[in-house]
Enzyme design. Structure first.
Site, PDB file in Angstrom:
ATOM      1  N   SER A  37       0.953  -1.194  -0.110  1.00 32.01           N
ATOM      2  CA  SER A  37       0.118  -0.070   0.034  1.00 32.01           C
ATOM      3  C   SER A  37       0.876   1.294  -0.084  1.00 32.01           C
ATOM      4  CB  SER A  37      -0.994  -0.012   1.261  1.00 32.01           C
ATOM      5  OG  SER A  37      -1.892   0.922   1.126  1.00 32.01           O
ATOM      6  N   ASP A 160      -5.656  -3.552  -1.866  1.00 29.46           N
ATOM      7  CA  ASP A 160      -4.708  -3.280  -1.069  1.00 29.46           C
ATOM      8  C   ASP A 160      -3.791  -4.640  -0.539  1.00 29.46           C
ATOM      9  OD1 ASP A 160      -3.071  -2.806   1.558  1.00 29.46           O
ATOM     10  OD2 ASP A 160      -4.272  -1.129   1.558  1.00 29.46           O
TER      11      ASP A 160
END
Length: 279
Positions: A37, A160
Site C-alpha cells: 500500500s 490493498d
C-alpha cells in the site's frame, strides 16, 4: 542479504517516509524492498533517491480534494484517486515526477504486494512490472477496499496488499533475506482485533467473496506475522521500527500536526537501523 518491509497504513505511513528519508541521508540501502500500500509508494521515492518527496505528498498533495475526498467517492466510487496520485502527479510531466530511471537502475529488488480481488490471494509485483509513467502495481497495492473499486492491471483486479500479506516477513525469508528491517505504523506490540476486519468483510462479500474471505482473516495474518517478527527480533534477524504511539492518527485521517509528529518519530527511530545492519 538485507531486506526492508514497509507495511503501509495510509496517512500513518508518513512514519515510513521519515524512516526512508533518514536512510537516504545516511546512504543506507537494502538488497530487497517489500512495499504494501502506502509503503510501496514510499519505496519508489527511496529507490529513486528523492528525499522528502514522500513528505510533500503526505503533507501537501494529500490535502487536495483531487487526491482523496468524499467528493471523489461520490463522483467515481473511489475515495483516493490513484491515477491522480501515481500518474498525474508522478508522471514525467507531473507536478513532482518520480525519477524512474534512478529507481529502475537501483540494484535493489522491489516487490509490491497486492491482493487479487477475484481470487483473494496475494500477488507479488516486481520492479520489472513497472515502466516509466506506468506505476500500476503501486496503485493496485494502495487500493483500499470499500473506499475504492479494485484497480485493473492487465486481466486482473487488485486491492490493498495488506489484506492478504500485511507483513511479508516469511516471503522475505524465503527470498533469502537474513537481516530484515520491518517498518510498522502502529506500536510493535499492537495486535489486530478481528471485529473490524470481519465487519468490513461483510460489506465486501457480495461483490468480491474471495477478497472478503481474506479480509475477514486479515487480523490473523497480521498477528501471526508479527509474532514471527518478535521471535526473529530476539534472534537478531529482524529489527522492528515502529512508533511508540500514533496519537489520534488513522488510515485516512488528514491532520498536519499529527502527521508531522509521526514523520519525526520515523526519522528519529530510523537511527537504530545502522547498528542493526552492521552487526
Amino acid at each position: 542479504m538485507t531486506g526492508v518491509i514497509d507495511v503501509g497504513g495510509g496517512m500513518r505511513d508518513i512514519y515510513g517516509a521519515g524512516v526512508f528519508d533518514w536512510c537516504m541521508e545516511q546512504e543506507i540501502s537494502f538488497d530487497r524492498c517489500y512495499g504494501i500500500s502506502a509503503g510501496s509508494a514510499n519505496i519508489t521515492s527511496f529507490l529513486a533517491d528523492q528525499p522528502y518527496r514522500n513528505y510533500k505528498f503526505y503533507m501537501e498533495y494529500a490535502f487536495r480534494d483531487e487526491y482523496m475526498s468524499w467528493k471523489n467517492f461520490f463522483q467515481t466510487r473511489n475515495y483516493i484517486d490513484l491515477d491522480y496520485v501515481y500518474s498525474e502527479l508522478s508522471n514525467s510531466g507531473g507536478e513532482y515526477p518520480l525519477d524512474y530511471e534512478t529507481m529502475a537502475a537501483s540494484p535493489s529488488e522491489f516487490i509490491v504486494v497486492a491482493t487479487d480481488a477475484d481470487t483473494g490471494r496475494p500477488h507479488y509485483f516486481h520492479k520489472k512490472d513497472m515502466k516509466k509513467d506506468d506505476y500500476a502495481p503501486v496503485k493496485g497495492s494502495s487500493c483500499v477496499p470499500l473506499f475504492n473499486r479494485p484497480y485493473p492491471i492487465g486481466e486482473g483486479r487488485y486491492f490493498d496488499g495488506g489484506i492478504t500479506d500485511p507483513i511479508p516477513v516469511r516471503k522475505a525469508l524465503r527470498d533469502g533475506c537474513d537481516r530484515i528491517v520491518v517498518i510498522l505504523t502502529r506500536p510493535k506490540n499492537y495486535y489486530r482485533k478481528p471485529q473490524n476486519d470481519i465487519r468490513l468483510a461483510r460489506l465486501l462479500l457480495k461483490k468480491y467473496p474471495n477478497a472478503a474471505k481474506a479480509l475477514s482473516r486479515r487480523w490473523s495474518y497480521y498477528n501471526r506475522a508479527l509474532e514471527i517478527c518478535h521471535t526473529l527480533e530476539k534472534e537478531g534477524k529482524v529489527l522492528i521500527v515502529a512508533p511508540d504511539d500514533i496519537g489520534h492518527m488513522s488510515t485516512l485521517k488528514k491532520d498536519h500536526e499529527a502527521m508531522q509528529l509521526m514523520y519525526e518519530k520515523g526519522y528519529n527511530d530510523a537511527e537504530k537501523i545502522r547498528e542493526f545492519l552492521e552487526k
